[in-house]
Enzyme design. Structure first.
Site, PDB file in Angstrom:
ATOM      1  N   ARG A 124      -2.781  66.300-100.624  1.00  0.00           N
ATOM      2  CA  ARG A 124      -2.183  65.090-101.220  1.00  0.00           C
ATOM      3  C   ARG A 124      -2.715  64.763-102.612  1.00  0.00           C
ATOM      4  O   ARG A 124      -2.617  63.632-103.082  1.00  0.00           O
ATOM      5  CB  ARG A 124      -2.358  63.878-100.316  1.00  0.00           C
ATOM      6  CG  ARG A 124      -1.737  64.070 -98.951  1.00  0.00           C
ATOM      7  CD  ARG A 124      -1.547  62.762 -98.233  1.00  0.00           C
ATOM      8  NE  ARG A 124      -0.998  63.015 -96.911  1.00  0.00           N
ATOM      9  CZ  ARG A 124      -1.735  63.307 -95.847  1.00  0.00           C
ATOM     10  NH1 ARG A 124      -3.052  63.343 -95.942  1.00  0.00           N
ATOM     11  NH2 ARG A 124      -1.165  63.534 -94.701  1.00  0.00           N
ATOM     12  N   LYS A 146       3.537  65.006-116.010  1.00  0.00           N
ATOM     13  CA  LYS A 146       4.756  65.509-115.364  1.00  0.00           C
ATOM     14  C   LYS A 146       4.495  66.924-114.867  1.00  0.00           C
ATOM     15  O   LYS A 146       4.054  67.777-115.639  1.00  0.00           O
ATOM     16  CB  LYS A 146       5.918  65.542-116.352  1.00  0.00           C
ATOM     17  CG  LYS A 146       6.586  64.207-116.582  1.00  0.00           C
ATOM     18  CD  LYS A 146       7.891  64.427-117.327  1.00  0.00           C
ATOM     19  CE  LYS A 146       8.551  63.136-117.715  1.00  0.00           C
ATOM     20  NZ  LYS A 146       9.785  63.359-118.482  1.00  0.00           N
ATOM     21  N   GLU A 188       8.687  70.269-131.423  1.00  0.00           N
ATOM     22  CA  GLU A 188       8.241  69.029-130.759  1.00  0.00           C
ATOM     23  C   GLU A 188       7.310  68.220-131.678  1.00  0.00           C
ATOM     24  O   GLU A 188       7.290  66.992-131.621  1.00  0.00           O
ATOM     25  CB  GLU A 188       7.556  69.328-129.416  1.00  0.00           C
ATOM     26  CG  GLU A 188       8.443  70.046-128.389  1.00  0.00           C
ATOM     27  CD  GLU A 188       9.294  69.109-127.510  1.00  0.00           C
ATOM     28  OE1 GLU A 188       9.231  67.881-127.693  1.00  0.00           O
ATOM     29  OE2 GLU A 188      10.030  69.641-126.648  1.00  0.00           O
ATOM     30  N   LYS A 230       2.102  60.683-128.114  1.00  0.00           N
ATOM     31  CA  LYS A 230       2.478  60.882-126.713  1.00  0.00           C
ATOM     32  C   LYS A 230       1.593  60.022-125.803  1.00  0.00           C
ATOM     33  O   LYS A 230       2.084  59.379-124.871  1.00  0.00           O
ATOM     34  CB  LYS A 230       2.372  62.360-126.322  1.00  0.00           C
ATOM     35  CG  LYS A 230       2.663  62.568-124.856  1.00  0.00           C
ATOM     36  CD  LYS A 230       3.623  63.669-124.535  1.00  0.00           C
ATOM     37  CE  LYS A 230       4.068  63.568-123.083  1.00  0.00           C
ATOM     38  NZ  LYS A 230       4.792  64.725-122.626  1.00  0.00           N
ATOM     39  N   GLU A 240       7.987  56.841-116.795  1.00  0.00           N
ATOM     40  CA  GLU A 240       9.258  56.903-117.513  1.00  0.00           C
ATOM     41  C   GLU A 240      10.298  55.928-116.973  1.00  0.00           C
ATOM     42  O   GLU A 240      11.411  56.297-116.607  1.00  0.00           O
ATOM     43  CB  GLU A 240       9.810  58.349-117.509  1.00  0.00           C
ATOM     44  CG  GLU A 240      10.907  58.535-118.559  1.00  0.00           C
ATOM     45  CD  GLU A 240      11.242  59.994-118.841  1.00  0.00           C
ATOM     46  OE1 GLU A 240      10.314  60.817-118.916  1.00  0.00           O
ATOM     47  OE2 GLU A 240      12.433  60.279-119.004  1.00  0.00           O
ATOM     48  N   ARG A 244       9.091  55.547-122.507  1.00  0.00           N
ATOM     49  CA  ARG A 244       8.750  56.968-122.531  1.00  0.00           C
ATOM     50  C   ARG A 244       9.978  57.830-122.804  1.00  0.00           C
ATOM     51  O   ARG A 244       9.866  58.942-123.318  1.00  0.00           O
ATOM     52  CB  ARG A 244       8.082  57.366-121.206  1.00  0.00           C
ATOM     53  CG  ARG A 244       7.646  58.810-121.166  1.00  0.00           C
ATOM     54  CD  ARG A 244       6.637  59.051-120.058  1.00  0.00           C
ATOM     55  NE  ARG A 244       6.342  60.460-119.927  1.00  0.00           N
ATOM     56  CZ  ARG A 244       5.415  60.970-119.118  1.00  0.00           C
ATOM     57  NH1 ARG A 244       4.695  60.160-118.374  1.00  0.00           N
ATOM     58  NH2 ARG A 244       5.194  62.262-119.061  1.00  0.00           N
ATOM     59  N   ASN A 248      12.570  61.771-125.417  1.00  0.00           N
ATOM     60  CA  ASN A 248      13.697  62.667-125.158  1.00  0.00           C
ATOM     61  C   ASN A 248      14.622  62.804-126.370  1.00  0.00           C
ATOM     62  O   ASN A 248      15.733  63.316-126.243  1.00  0.00           O
ATOM     63  CB  ASN A 248      14.487  62.187-123.941  1.00  0.00           C
ATOM     64  CG  ASN A 248      13.684  62.341-122.673  1.00  0.00           C
ATOM     65  OD1 ASN A 248      12.966  63.321-122.506  1.00  0.00           O
ATOM     66  ND2 ASN A 248      13.774  61.364-121.792  1.00  0.00           N
ATOM     67  N   HIS A 251      16.734  65.791-126.759  1.00  0.00           N
ATOM     68  CA  HIS A 251      16.700  66.494-125.476  1.00  0.00           C
ATOM     69  C   HIS A 251      18.006  66.394-124.681  1.00  0.00           C
ATOM     70  O   HIS A 251      18.266  67.232-123.836  1.00  0.00           O
ATOM     71  CB  HIS A 251      15.526  65.999-124.626  1.00  0.00           C
ATOM     72  CG  HIS A 251      14.205  66.570-125.054  1.00  0.00           C
ATOM     73  ND1 HIS A 251      13.690  66.377-126.313  1.00  0.00           N
ATOM     74  CD2 HIS A 251      13.305  67.361-124.414  1.00  0.00           C
ATOM     75  CE1 HIS A 251      12.521  67.001-126.414  1.00  0.00           C
ATOM     76  NE2 HIS A 251      12.269  67.608-125.277  1.00  0.00           N
ATOM     77  N   HIS A 255      18.939  69.844-123.622  1.00  0.00           N
ATOM     78  CA  HIS A 255      19.038  70.249-122.208  1.00  0.00           C
ATOM     79  C   HIS A 255      20.428  70.790-121.896  1.00  0.00           C
ATOM     80  O   HIS A 255      20.578  71.733-121.115  1.00  0.00           O
ATOM     81  CB  HIS A 255      18.738  69.067-121.281  1.00  0.00           C
ATOM     82  CG  HIS A 255      17.281  68.721-121.217  1.00  0.00           C
ATOM     83  ND1 HIS A 255      16.825  67.446-120.955  1.00  0.00           N
ATOM     84  CD2 HIS A 255      16.172  69.478-121.394  1.00  0.00           C
ATOM     85  CE1 HIS A 255      15.499  67.436-120.966  1.00  0.00           C
ATOM     86  NE2 HIS A 255      15.076  68.655-121.239  1.00  0.00           N
ATOM     87  N   HIS A 273      13.193  76.340-125.146  1.00  0.00           N
ATOM     88  CA  HIS A 273      13.229  74.867-125.107  1.00  0.00           C
ATOM     89  C   HIS A 273      13.058  74.234-126.493  1.00  0.00           C
ATOM     90  O   HIS A 273      13.854  73.383-126.895  1.00  0.00           O
ATOM     91  CB  HIS A 273      12.163  74.338-124.138  1.00  0.00           C
ATOM     92  CG  HIS A 273      12.102  72.839-124.100  1.00  0.00           C
ATOM     93  ND1 HIS A 273      13.090  72.078-123.518  1.00  0.00           N
ATOM     94  CD2 HIS A 273      11.200  71.964-124.616  1.00  0.00           C
ATOM     95  CE1 HIS A 273      12.791  70.799-123.666  1.00  0.00           C
ATOM     96  NE2 HIS A 273      11.643  70.693-124.320  1.00  0.00           N
TER      97      HIS A 273
HETATM   98 ZN    ZN Z   1      10.627  68.954-124.921  1.00  0.00          ZN
END
Ligand code: ZN
Ligand code: ADP
Length: 368
Positions: A124, A146, A188, A230, A240, A244, A248, A251, A255, A273
């Site tokens: 856990r 993340k 980035e 960040k 998020e 936050r 993106n 993105h 994406h 990416h």
């Molecule tokens: Zn990214």
């Protein structure tokens, strides 16, 4: 002289990011992060031969009683699977890892996400120390907690928020990073300047050549500032729910490109990416211009900088605008009010906007 920069991530899940040369050889620093006697070094087949011995030797010298093992996956996003995640848990089992064990994620974003998720789930949740070796991981994925693996149905569909115990970014490892990965990370870096800090954006313009030439001081500065931005956002909004999402920027478009091309970037055929995000930032800037929110000159300037950094700024041929739009409707960031975008409002500024007119988006996808 070795300068180590530190950035603190505050809030409920606080930890420190250390940035500097040769940090992987600093056994005392690494050992200081371990609470128990067990540690698993997780890495990939490119990085382990270069750096795992160094980390393990430094740790053993500082902590002779340590029970240390290594788990290495083949390189590439296609390895970020439930199967590899299972193997990582098996490695923790065979190590005899207890609740105070530590996972050391030595690698790029793929290793960081997979190892972080295994640490989040073993008993856990045990400590994970991120040792990012790619620029992208140093400025983005290793910070913020993340973690995830991919499913055939999509990227990062199974995961958890699990903040690291510490992030230790050894800038010397960037010397062996492939050029294309370096440039992807710079996309980035540009993102932080674009949305948070016009002065930083200007600094990147002035240091583009130094960054591409891997000048250590320039890279360390770029990494530290990116991490500060960040860290600031993550401390305010760890899960998020709000702010936050600013990260993106570029993105939503990015994406869509990545998923439409089938994540070919991971096998070297399509955009990776960072490259997809570079294209996405230009499109988001163009969209903002079309909506009257940002000056054209700023969008031109952003595009010119990304081009100087060797990044793509147009949608790859063969990707249909209508299909990309359909992908965006499915994006996690779309909500009941329709498409949600981080829209640029000029150098150093951005805002989150819902219900963006699909006609305007389609025009930008079609004409750039
Ligand atoms: Zn990214
Ligand atoms: P990212 O970090 O961009 O999210 P990956 O984890 O897949 O994605 O890393 C990108 C590629 O670069 C992988 O093939 C990885 O093995 C390689 N790599 C990462 N860091 C280094 C490094 N310091 N030296 C050499 N190769 C590296």
């Amino acid at each position: 002289m070795n300068t180590v920069r530190t950035v603190k991530v505050g809030g409920d899940y606080h930890y420190t990011i250390a940035i500097g040369a040769d940090l992987l050889a600093d056994g005392a620093r690494l050992a200081h992060m371990l609470r128990g006697r067990h540690a698993l070094v997780v890495s990939d087949g490119n990085i382990a031969p270069l750096y795992a011995d160094r980390v393990e030797a430094a740790l053993r010298a500082a902590r002779p009683d340590l029970v240390l093992q290594r788990f290495v996956i083949p390189p590439g996003e296609q390895e970020k699977t439930l199967a590899r995640f299972g193997e990582c848990l098996e490695a923790l089992a065979s190590l005899g890892a207890t609740r105070d064990a530590t996972v050391l994620a030595l690698g790029g974003g793929v290793v960081g996400d997979l190892a972080g998720f295994a640490a989040a789930c073993w008993m856990r949740g045990i400590d994970c120390v991120q040792l990012p070796t790619s620029l992208l991981a140093m400025v983005d994925s290793s910070v913020g907690g993340k973690t995830a693996v991919d499913l055939p149905a999509g990227k990062n569909l199974v995961g958890a928020f699990h903040p690291p115990r510490a992030v230790i970014a050894d800038t010397s490892t960037l010397r062996t990073l492939p050029d294309r990965e370096l440039r992807a990370g710079l996309a980035e870096v540009v993102k932080y300047g674009a949305i948070f800090d016009a002065h930083f954006l200007h600094w990147i313009e002035g240091h583009a050549e130094a960054l591409l030439a891997r000048d250590e001081a320039a890279l360390a500065h770029a990494i530290a500032l990116s991490c500060e931005y960040k860290a600031d956002v993550v401390a305010r909004d760890p899960f998020e729910h709000g702010d936050r999402a600013m990260l993106n920027f570029g993105h939503t478009f990015g994406h869509a490109i990545e998923s439409e091309q089938g994540y070919a970037g991971t096998t070297g055929e399509g955009l990776n990416h960072g490259e997809a995000v570079a294209v996405g930032m230009v499109l988001a800037a163009r969209l903002a211009t079309a909506l009257g929110m940002a000056p054209t000159e700023d969008a031109d300037r952003l595009q010119a900088l990304l081009q100087r950094l060797g990044l793509p700024t147009a949608i790859p041929v063969g990707l249909a605008p209508e299909s990309l739009l359909a992908r965006m409707r499915l994006d996690k960031k779309a909500d009941a009010r329709g498409l949600r975008f981080v829209l640029w409002t000029g150098a150093g500024k951005a805002c989150i906007t819902s219900g963006v007119d699909e006609g305007a988006v389609l025009r930008v996808l079609t004409h750039g």
